[in-house]
Design a protein around this motif. Structure first.
Motif: not given
Length: 117
Positions: A4, A92-94, A96-97, A99-100
């Motif tokens: 990701k 959204s992608d940012t 998600e990363l 949070k991961m």
């Protein structure tokens, strides 16, 4: 996370190219390029960390970099360099990363604390 963060870096590089070629935007684009590609590099470095503390340190840097990328993306959206659709997808992608990375750091720190008891 490795996959990701690499895919995110590719998106950032392509956005950087677009911002320079089409929008003639250089300063904000360069800031985003630096932090957006740094995330994946830090995740890769953490993969071969010398210790658990080193792993945590590298992941914490990645977390800071993704948070900075979020700032530059928000600024680009607020100044109309990004369309609402582009901004939403990248946001959204940012997140998600982010949070991961946050979850990974919490787990690693808890593991380090329990090991040191």
């Amino acid at each position: 996370m490795k996959t990701k963060s690499f895919a995110f870096a590719v998106r950032i590089v392509r956005l950087f190219q677009h911002l320079q070629a089409v929008k003639n935007e250089f300063v904000l684009a360069k800031q985003l390029l630096r932090c957006g590609t740094s995330v994946g590099a830090m995740v890769r470095e953490a993969e071969y960390a010398e210790s658990k503390s080193d792993f945590i340190h590298k992941m914490a840097i990645a977390q800071k970099e993704i948070n900075e990328a979020l700032y530059w993306l928000d600024l680009l959206a607020a100044t109309d360099y990004l369309t609402p659709q582009e901004a939403s997808s990248l946001h959204s992608d940012t997140l998600e990363l982010l949070k991961m990375l946050t979850s990974t750091l919490k787990t690693a720190k808890a593991s380090l604390t329990s090991t040191n008891r």
